[in-house]
Motif scaffolding. Sequence first.
Motif, PDB file in Angstrom:
ATOM      1  N   THR A 114       0.867  -1.299  -0.349  1.00 37.26           N
ATOM      2  CA  THR A 114       0.321   0.322  -0.125  1.00 37.26           C
ATOM      3  C   THR A 114       0.566   1.422  -0.196  1.00 37.26           C
ATOM      4  O   THR A 114       0.081   2.505  -0.373  1.00 37.26           O
ATOM      5  N   LEU A 115       2.136   0.932   0.324  1.00 36.10           N
ATOM      6  CA  LEU A 115       3.322   2.167   0.052  1.00 36.10           C
ATOM      7  C   LEU A 115       3.467   2.133  -1.316  1.00 36.10           C
ATOM      8  O   LEU A 115       3.463   1.820  -1.920  1.00 36.10           O
ATOM      9  N   PRO A 116       3.992   3.820  -1.506  1.00 34.27           N
ATOM     10  CA  PRO A 116       4.781   3.761  -2.839  1.00 34.27           C
ATOM     11  C   PRO A 116       6.303   3.105  -2.994  1.00 34.27           C
ATOM     12  O   PRO A 116       6.670   2.942  -1.887  1.00 34.27           O
ATOM     13  N   GLU A 117       6.465   2.496  -4.088  1.00 32.69           N
ATOM     14  CA  GLU A 117       7.828   1.943  -4.206  1.00 32.69           C
ATOM     15  C   GLU A 117       8.905   3.006  -5.011  1.00 32.69           C
ATOM     16  O   GLU A 117       7.787   3.488  -6.836  1.00 32.69           O
ATOM     17  N   VAL A 165      14.901   8.215 -14.527  1.00 32.68           N
ATOM     18  CA  VAL A 165      15.651   8.598 -13.784  1.00 32.68           C
ATOM     19  C   VAL A 165      17.177   7.782 -13.725  1.00 32.68           C
ATOM     20  O   VAL A 165      17.386   6.753 -13.626  1.00 32.68           O
ATOM     21  N   ILE A 166      17.926   8.834 -14.486  1.00 30.31           N
ATOM     22  CA  ILE A 166      19.228   8.250 -14.787  1.00 30.31           C
ATOM     23  C   ILE A 166      19.905   8.684 -13.606  1.00 30.31           C
ATOM     24  O   ILE A 166      19.913   9.928 -13.045  1.00 30.31           O
ATOM     25  N   GLY A 206      25.855  13.029  -4.289  1.00 27.71           N
ATOM     26  CA  GLY A 206      24.399  13.068  -5.811  1.00 27.71           C
ATOM     27  C   GLY A 206      23.487  12.487  -4.326  1.00 27.71           C
ATOM     28  O   GLY A 206      22.326  12.160  -4.796  1.00 27.71           O
ATOM     29  N   ARG A 207      23.939  11.958  -3.497  1.00 24.74           N
ATOM     30  CA  ARG A 207      23.408  11.445  -2.546  1.00 24.74           C
ATOM     31  C   ARG A 207      21.664  12.315  -1.788  1.00 24.74           C
ATOM     32  O   ARG A 207      20.591  11.765  -2.228  1.00 24.74           O
ATOM     33  N   ASP A 208      22.042  13.150  -1.857  1.00 26.15           N
ATOM     34  CA  ASP A 208      21.560  13.902  -0.803  1.00 26.15           C
ATOM     35  C   ASP A 208      20.069  14.809  -1.486  1.00 26.15           C
ATOM     36  O   ASP A 208      19.285  15.195  -1.706  1.00 26.15           O
ATOM     37  N   GLU A 209      21.182  15.168  -3.618  1.00 25.21           N
ATOM     38  CA  GLU A 209      19.873  14.991  -4.435  1.00 25.21           C
ATOM     39  C   GLU A 209      19.034  14.286  -4.915  1.00 25.21           C
ATOM     40  O   GLU A 209      17.687  14.241  -5.111  1.00 25.21           O
ATOM     41  N   ILE A 210      19.504  12.745  -4.905  1.00 25.11           N
ATOM     42  CA  ILE A 210      18.534  11.476  -5.280  1.00 25.11           C
ATOM     43  C   ILE A 210      17.243  11.434  -3.872  1.00 25.11           C
ATOM     44  O   ILE A 210      15.974  12.188  -4.824  1.00 25.11           O
ATOM     45  N   TRP A 211      17.943  11.849  -2.996  1.00 26.01           N
ATOM     46  CA  TRP A 211      16.906  11.466  -1.188  1.00 26.01           C
ATOM     47  C   TRP A 211      15.986  12.772  -1.433  1.00 26.01           C
ATOM     48  O   TRP A 211      14.578  13.107  -1.400  1.00 26.01           O
ATOM     49  N   ILE A 262      13.236  12.258  -4.545  1.00 25.03           N
ATOM     50  CA  ILE A 262      12.524  10.894  -4.358  1.00 25.03           C
ATOM     51  C   ILE A 262      11.520  11.666  -3.487  1.00 25.03           C
ATOM     52  O   ILE A 262       9.894  11.740  -3.787  1.00 25.03           O
ATOM     53  N   GLU A 263      11.919  13.063  -1.916  1.00 23.40           N
ATOM     54  CA  GLU A 263      10.607  13.642  -1.272  1.00 23.40           C
ATOM     55  C   GLU A 263       9.995  13.910  -1.949  1.00 23.40           C
ATOM     56  O   GLU A 263       8.266  13.816  -2.044  1.00 23.40           O
ATOM     57  N   SER A 264      10.000  14.851  -2.998  1.00 19.27           N
ATOM     58  CA  SER A 264       9.694  16.049  -3.573  1.00 19.27           C
ATOM     59  C   SER A 264       8.195  15.306  -4.701  1.00 19.27           C
ATOM     60  O   SER A 264       7.005  15.965  -4.921  1.00 19.27           O
ATOM     61  N   MET A 265       9.222  14.174  -5.528  1.00 12.80           N
ATOM     62  CA  MET A 265       8.581  13.458  -6.238  1.00 12.80           C
ATOM     63  C   MET A 265       7.734  12.642  -6.729  1.00 12.80           C
ATOM     64  O   MET A 265       6.356  12.391  -6.662  1.00 12.80           O
ATOM     65  N   VAL A 266       7.871  11.547  -4.728  1.00 13.56           N
ATOM     66  CA  VAL A 266       7.300  10.622  -4.603  1.00 13.56           C
ATOM     67  C   VAL A 266       6.154  10.817  -3.271  1.00 13.56           C
ATOM     68  O   VAL A 266       5.291  10.609  -3.575  1.00 13.56           O
ATOM     69  N   LEU A 267       7.142  11.338  -2.182  1.00 12.08           N
ATOM     70  CA  LEU A 267       6.374  11.428  -1.258  1.00 12.08           C
ATOM     71  C   LEU A 267       5.602  12.861  -0.798  1.00 12.08           C
ATOM     72  O   LEU A 267       4.463  13.037  -0.635  1.00 12.08           O
ATOM     73  N   GLN A 268       6.697  13.658  -1.382  1.00  4.35           N
ATOM     74  CA  GLN A 268       5.273  14.918  -1.093  1.00  4.35           C
ATOM     75  C   GLN A 268       3.675  14.747  -2.316  1.00  4.35           C
ATOM     76  O   GLN A 268       3.336  15.306  -2.439  1.00  4.35           O
TER      77      GLN A 268
END
Length: 200
Positions: free
Chosen positions: A22-25, A138-139, A181-186, A189-195
């Motif tokens: 039920t959670l986004p993947e 997303v590459i 690059g890790r923080d940018e990927i986080w 994900i946060e802006s495009m999926v969780l929010q």
Amino acid sequence: MIIKSVNLETVCGITSKLPDNTLPEVAFAGKSNVGKSSLINALMNRKSYARISAQPGKTQTINYYNINEELYYVDLPGYGFAKVTQSVKEKWGHMIENYLQTSKQLKMVFLLIDIRHKPSKNDVMMYDWILHNGYRPVIIATKLDKLKRSQVPKHLKEIRTELQMDKETPIFPFSALSKQGRDEIWDFIESMVLQQEEAE
């Protein structure tokens, strides 16, 4: 993103039924020696949670990592490894295809490409395949620390050209060593999926 909890919740083999989550993947695809496990470990803020193998092609399952009870990182089998039989390659292909076509919660697919080399035929095929299944990959350009800084723009341009990417699709250069690059990927994900989940 602050990682509070990580749990390898489900491991799906060739004959397994995919979980009814039920959670986004968020899925991660890439050839078998591209550094997928290292990236996932970095994104989970764990040293060796996703299994890193000296032997490429070891990930033969779809692994679901529950992150903070908010979303799943889904580690797909690596492709393009020469030392496995054709029948095994076909089974991996069917697993990935089945996942892309039937997961109800898949929100985003990251495709990992080794920044040092032009995308291989398998990379191009996977990119097109993900597109064909209705997702815009997303590459993440891995092994960033293997290049001089001055070489990076040329190599990123080469990836865009070979994959015939549109200008809007982001590429995230990433180094497993420095975690660049890790923080940018986080954040992505946060802006495009969780929010977006919250907005819905």
